[in-house]
Design an enzyme around this catalytic site. Structure first.
Site, PDB file in Angstrom:
ATOM      1  N   PHE A 145      29.461  67.743  61.295  1.00 28.95           N
ATOM      2  CA  PHE A 145      29.708  66.386  61.787  1.00 28.95           C
ATOM      3  C   PHE A 145      30.333  65.593  60.644  1.00 28.95           C
ATOM      4  O   PHE A 145      29.673  65.258  59.667  1.00 28.95           O
ATOM      5  CB  PHE A 145      28.438  65.683  62.261  1.00 28.95           C
ATOM      6  CG  PHE A 145      28.739  64.307  62.800  1.00 28.95           C
ATOM      7  CD1 PHE A 145      29.218  64.150  64.082  1.00 28.95           C
ATOM      8  CD2 PHE A 145      28.603  63.186  62.005  1.00 28.95           C
ATOM      9  CE1 PHE A 145      29.536  62.881  64.578  1.00 28.95           C
ATOM     10  CE2 PHE A 145      28.920  61.930  62.483  1.00 28.95           C
ATOM     11  CZ  PHE A 145      29.380  61.776  63.776  1.00 28.95           C
ATOM     12  N   ASP A 230      31.240  66.737  51.782  1.00 29.94           N
ATOM     13  CA  ASP A 230      30.948  65.539  52.570  1.00 29.94           C
ATOM     14  C   ASP A 230      29.504  65.149  52.296  1.00 29.94           C
ATOM     15  O   ASP A 230      28.572  65.700  52.876  1.00 29.94           O
ATOM     16  CB  ASP A 230      31.165  65.829  54.054  1.00 29.94           C
ATOM     17  CG  ASP A 230      30.892  64.617  54.939  1.00 29.94           C
ATOM     18  OD1 ASP A 230      30.231  63.661  54.467  1.00 29.94           O
ATOM     19  OD2 ASP A 230      31.309  64.621  56.112  1.00 29.94           O
ATOM     20  N   LYS A 259      28.327  55.384  53.985  1.00 29.18           N
ATOM     21  CA  LYS A 259      27.012  54.936  54.442  1.00 29.18           C
ATOM     22  C   LYS A 259      26.261  54.135  53.390  1.00 29.18           C
ATOM     23  O   LYS A 259      26.462  52.940  53.266  1.00 29.18           O
ATOM     24  CB  LYS A 259      26.207  56.117  54.978  1.00 29.18           C
ATOM     25  CG  LYS A 259      26.837  56.715  56.246  1.00 29.18           C
ATOM     26  CD  LYS A 259      25.887  57.579  57.004  1.00 29.18           C
ATOM     27  CE  LYS A 259      26.552  58.239  58.207  1.00 29.18           C
ATOM     28  NZ  LYS A 259      26.979  57.307  59.251  1.00 29.18           N
TER      29      LYS A 259
END
Length: 404
Positions: A145, A230, A259
């Site tokens: 994801f 990531d 984030k």
């Protein structure tokens, strides 16, 4: 008298009526928050065990981050990258130092960081590695994801994210996550990068087998391929280290961050790499109107300074041991398996008991907010400011839900 539309039933009804249904939120309407706790419109408090998918690593309204935002709001919020502002250099320098890299490219969202990483890897492949024009490929993992842009969903294996959004962007080879032999076999002379999450969050906090990440690092070095990590969810203290790659001593060629970098206040993301990689970009070849804006840089610089102390990494490691010990005690008592590192856990519930969604609804009724994924799996990612007592409380509420 409070308008009924502002109470939970009315607010939920209006949200469902006037917004696209691309999310299926729990029927709770949050109005305020502090630390690890949320309060809804009816005054009920909830322990936050999701932390905005790690965007709130430092808790809600961390005083230092709020102060940095307030101070910057009174001075300057946006210039665009057409000019240099006084917060920019400090942010880029301090983040580069935290990452151990030469350069930083600030963006806004995690998906933008991933898109940037893809573009940089391709350009590096053509200009440095010598891949023929238009032939670059990137190896990615099943269960990944990385976001929901058209390019990113092109190599997703989640049909909910991918189906009916084609035609898809070519140039990606998908291999099983954790299978080093399959990854090595997929690399050819035109491969420019391997793009991986060191821990797959959306898939259910899946930790790869020991030795996998060092093996990927070795293969990438041997084959002259960039390793792109990531760390948008797994990074910045979540797993007990600054980056999840550190658990196995791996240093990628490129970090993708987001984030928590925005402190739960503004969207901030970044790509960090050395000059021989990120230096392939020239003026006009990539950019963002809001990327690296003064408000974002002021908040993110304070985030980097919080991480530089090591306090939050230590909290995550120490409290993570308590969280995982509590969760492991529930295996065989409604839980089938527990995975994760630090203050990050994926829990597989016995599917004969309930779905993950049902578990989240029942936890909500007991004052704990979490998120399900893939049927009967729950993800727990509380803010790193959570206390030992609050962890015990969350585990106790989960135990009560599983006991029925």
């Amino acid at each position: 008298m409070v308008d009924d539309r502002l109470r939970t039933p009315g607010a939920v009804r209006d949200a469902e009526r006037f917004t696209a249904h691309n999310y299926h939120p729990l029927p709770v309407v949050i109005t305020s928050a502090e630390g690890a706790w949320l309060t809804d419109v009816d005054g009920r408090r909830y322990l936050d065990c999701l932390a905005g998918y790690s965007a709130l690593n430092f808790g809600h309204r961390h005083p230092g981050l709020i102060a940095a935002a307030h101070a910057q709001l009174d001075r300057l919020t946006l210039t665009s990258r057409a000019f240099i502002h006084d917060q920019f250099a400090d942010f880029c320098r301090e983040l580069a130092e935290l990452c151990g890299k030469d350069l930083v490219l600030p963006m806004n969202t995690g998906a933008e960081a991933v898109e940037t990483g893809i573009k940089v890897a391709r350009k590096w492949g053509y200009q440095v590695k010598g891949v023929p024009a238009g032939q670059a490929n990137i190896v990615v993992a099943e269960g990944n994801f990385h976001g929901r842009t058209t390019t990113i969903v092109s190599f997703s294996t989640d049909e909910d994210a991918r189906a009916d959004f084609g035609p898809y962007t070519p140039g990606f080879t998908v291999v099983p996550y954790g299978d080093l032999d399959a990854l090595a076999a997929a690399i050819d002379e035109n491969t420019v990068a391997v793009l991986l999450e060191p821990i797959q969050g959306e898939q259910g906090v899946v930790v790869p087998p020991e030795g996998y990440l060092p093996g990927v690092r070795r293969v990438c070095t041997e084959r002259n391929v960039l390793l792109v990590a990531d760390e948008i969810q797994s990074g910045l203290g979540r797993t007990g280290t600054t980056f999840a790659c550190e658990h196995e001593g791996v240093v990628p060629d490129m970090y993708l961050l987001g984030k928590a970098l925005g402190g739960g206040i503004v969207p901030v993301s970044a790509v960090a790499a050395n000059a021989d990689v990120l230096g392939v970009l020239k003026p006009g070849q990539h950019g963002s109107t809001f990327g690296g804006n003064p408000l974002a840089c002021a908040v993110a610089t304070e985030v980097v300074r919080l991480l530089a102390t090591g306090e939050f990494q230590r909290r995550s490691a120490e409290l993570g041991e308590r969280l995982h010990a509590g969760l492991q005690s529930l295996v065989g008592k409604g839980l089938v398996a527990v995975r994760g590192r630090g203050l990050w856990a994926g829990l597989d519930i016995d599917p004969t008991l309930m779905t993950g969604r049902q578990a989240c609804e029942r936890l909500m009724e007991r004052g704990v907010l979490a998120k399900d994924t893939h049927g009967s799996t729950l993800r727990l990612a509380p803010p790193l400011v959570i206390t030992a007592e609050e962890i015990d409380h969350a585990v106790a509420q989960l135990a009560a839900v599983l006991a029925g």
